[in-house]
Design a protein around this motif. Structure first.
Motif, short mmCIF file in Angstrom:
data_model
loop_
_atom_site.label_atom_id
_atom_site.label_comp_id
_atom_site.label_asym_id
_atom_site.label_seq_id
_atom_site.Cartn_x
_atom_site.Cartn_y
_atom_site.Cartn_z
N ALA A 1 0.87 -1.18 0.00
CA ALA A 1 0.00 0.00 0.00
C ALA A 1 0.90 1.23 0.00
CB ALA A 1 -0.93 0.01 1.21
N ASP A 2 0.50 2.26 -0.74
CA ASP A 2 1.32 3.46 -0.90
C ASP A 2 0.82 4.60 -0.03
OD1 ASP A 2 2.97 2.34 -2.97
OD2 ASP A 2 1.26 2.58 -4.32
N TYR A 3 1.76 5.40 0.47
CA TYR A 3 1.42 6.61 1.22
C TYR A 3 1.20 7.78 0.26
CZ TYR A 3 2.54 4.32 5.65
OH TYR A 3 2.55 3.47 6.74
N SER A 4 0.52 7.51 -0.81
CA SER A 4 0.23 8.55 -1.79
C SER A 4 -0.94 8.11 -2.65
CB SER A 4 1.46 8.81 -2.68
OG SER A 4 1.85 7.64 -3.35
N HIS A 5 -1.60 9.08 -3.27
CA HIS A 5 -2.60 8.81 -4.30
C HIS A 5 -1.84 8.72 -5.62
CE1 HIS A 5 -5.61 10.43 -1.41
NE2 HIS A 5 -4.67 11.33 -1.18
N VAL A 6 -2.06 7.66 -6.39
CA VAL A 6 -1.26 7.44 -7.59
C VAL A 6 -2.15 7.34 -8.83
CG1 VAL A 6 0.36 5.90 -8.76
CG2 VAL A 6 0.53 6.24 -6.28
N VAL A 7 -1.83 8.15 -9.83
CA VAL A 7 -2.43 7.99 -11.14
C VAL A 7 -1.46 7.16 -11.99
CG1 VAL A 7 -3.03 9.16 -13.29
CG2 VAL A 7 -3.82 10.08 -11.11
N ALA A 8 -1.92 6.02 -12.48
CA ALA A 8 -1.10 5.12 -13.29
C ALA A 8 -1.59 5.18 -14.74
CB ALA A 8 -1.17 3.70 -12.75
N TRP A 9 -0.72 5.66 -15.62
CA TRP A 9 -1.04 5.78 -17.05
C TRP A 9 -0.27 4.70 -17.79
CZ3 TRP A 9 1.55 10.06 -20.42
CH2 TRP A 9 1.10 9.96 -21.76
N GLN A 10 -0.98 3.72 -18.35
CA GLN A 10 -0.35 2.61 -19.04
C GLN A 10 0.08 3.05 -20.44
OE1 GLN A 10 0.42 -0.01 -17.54
NE2 GLN A 10 0.97 -1.49 -19.10
N LEU A 11 1.37 2.84 -20.76
CA LEU A 11 1.93 3.32 -22.02
C LEU A 11 2.29 2.21 -23.00
CD1 LEU A 11 4.12 6.08 -20.45
CD2 LEU A 11 2.33 6.47 -22.14
N ASP A 12 2.67 1.06 -22.49
CA ASP A 12 3.06 -0.04 -23.35
C ASP A 12 2.85 -1.34 -22.58
OD1 ASP A 12 4.11 -1.58 -25.45
OD2 ASP A 12 5.76 -0.17 -25.82
N GLY A 13 2.59 -2.41 -23.31
CA GLY A 13 2.33 -3.68 -22.66
C GLY A 13 1.00 -3.69 -21.91
N ILE A 14 0.76 -4.78 -21.20
CA ILE A 14 -0.48 -4.95 -20.44
C ILE A 14 -0.12 -5.28 -19.00
CG2 ILE A 14 -2.58 -6.35 -20.18
CD1 ILE A 14 -2.41 -6.93 -23.18
N LYS A 15 -0.85 -4.71 -18.06
CA LYS A 15 -0.69 -5.10 -16.67
C LYS A 15 -2.07 -5.20 -16.04
CE LYS A 15 -0.09 -0.45 -14.70
NZ LYS A 15 0.89 0.49 -14.15
N THR A 16 -2.15 -5.99 -14.99
CA THR A 16 -3.38 -6.11 -14.22
C THR A 16 -3.16 -5.51 -12.86
OG1 THR A 16 -4.00 -8.11 -15.41
CG2 THR A 16 -5.15 -7.66 -13.35
N PHE A 17 -3.97 -4.52 -12.53
CA PHE A 17 -3.89 -3.81 -11.26
C PHE A 17 -4.92 -4.42 -10.32
CE2 PHE A 17 -3.35 -0.46 -8.30
CZ PHE A 17 -2.27 0.31 -8.70
#
Length: 275
Positions: free
Chosen positions: A154-170
């Motif tokens: 878990a992160d001590y921040s709010h995170v915007v994740a912008w996917q640029l290449d490949g595929i990931k599952t969050f």
């Protein structure tokens, strides 16, 4: 430029298409997607293979082994990633890369020379126009080789994740509080960070398969793990936010964090140079 892909249809998934929906989701604790009609993340980027070759040569780039709980700062894996032929690194690599000092690549002709003008300034403007303020809003890069999973954390921040290449599952949870109570993990060091991925029922999970162009907001202090697809490296540009308020009021989980910091000021993360 990438087009936002259609995400897997599940009843639990959330997406913000309007400023009103954005605020509604921010007022809760589940992760959600940001639609292109709310804010268009658009900027040309080199292929992930080229970015790996650039980042591996930079001293600020961290290398993580999936078998280790902590990043491999100066170990054998790091030395190999930095010095082996790029073809070998791409073919045999089993690691994750991160870099939190992206201003090193803002110069003319460098691969992030347009990042401030195309992404960061418009994003901050969007937030300001909709009543948000913040203490930290900083970009960084994550790249995972095929099949690599992050830690469960878990992160001590709010995170915007912008996917640029490949595929990931969050991967996260429909009820994050059940798996990592906020009252416990607001204490520095108590947030989960382990290579052991929890075994839970599918109905308890809130997962988003992210394709190039997809954008996700990961709520502060929500437990999650991210897995790269099997075909090619997964490359995302993330924006870390801290101290976010809407018209003077802290967002959901950050209220509990700030209340804890009021009583334990020695734990407070109140400054960050990565603007």
């Amino acid at each position: 430029m990438f087009n936002t892909a259609t995400v897997m249809p599940t009843a639990q998934q959330r997406i913000a298409r309007t400023p009103e929906q954005f605020l509604t989701h921010l007022s809760q604790t589940q992760n959600f997607l940001i639609a292109a009609e709310l804010f268009p993340f658009e900027m040309d980027m080199p292929p992930v293979e080229e970015v790996i070759d650039i980042l591996r040569r930079d001293d600020e780039t961290k290398v993580r082994s999936p078998q280790q709980k902590h990043k491999d700062d100066e170990g054998e894996l790091t030395r190999w990633v930095r010095t082996a032929a790029i073809e070998e690194v791409l073919e045999r690599g089993c690691f994750g890369l991160s870099n939190f000092e992206l201003s090193r690549f803002y110069g003319p002709g460098q691969f992030l020379c347009e990042l401030q003008d195309k992404i960061m300034i418009p994003w901050r403007t969007f937030l300001s126009q909709n009543g948000y303020t913040w203490q930290r809003c900083a970009p960084y890069i994550f790249i995972s080789m095929p099949g690599i999973s992050s830690t469960f954390h878990a992160d001590y921040s709010h995170v915007v994740a912008w996917q640029l290449d490949g595929i990931k599952t969050f991967n996260g949870f429909v009820d994050p509080e059940r798996h990592a109570p906020i009252a416990h993990i607001v204490k520095r060091g108590n947030a989960p960070r382990t290579t052991e991925i929890p075994h839970v029922e599918t109905s308890e999970m809130l997962s988003y398969e992210m394709h190039p162009g997809d954008v996700l907001w990961n709520q502060l202090l929500t437990p999650h793990w991210v897995t790269a697809g099997d075909d090619r490296p997964a490359f995302s540009l993330n924006i870390s936010h801290g101290g976010v308020r809407h018209r003077g009021q802290f967002l959901a989980n950050e209220v509990a964090l700030r209340e804890h910091w009021d009583g334990h000021p020695d734990e407070a993360w109140v400054a960050d140079l990565r603007y």
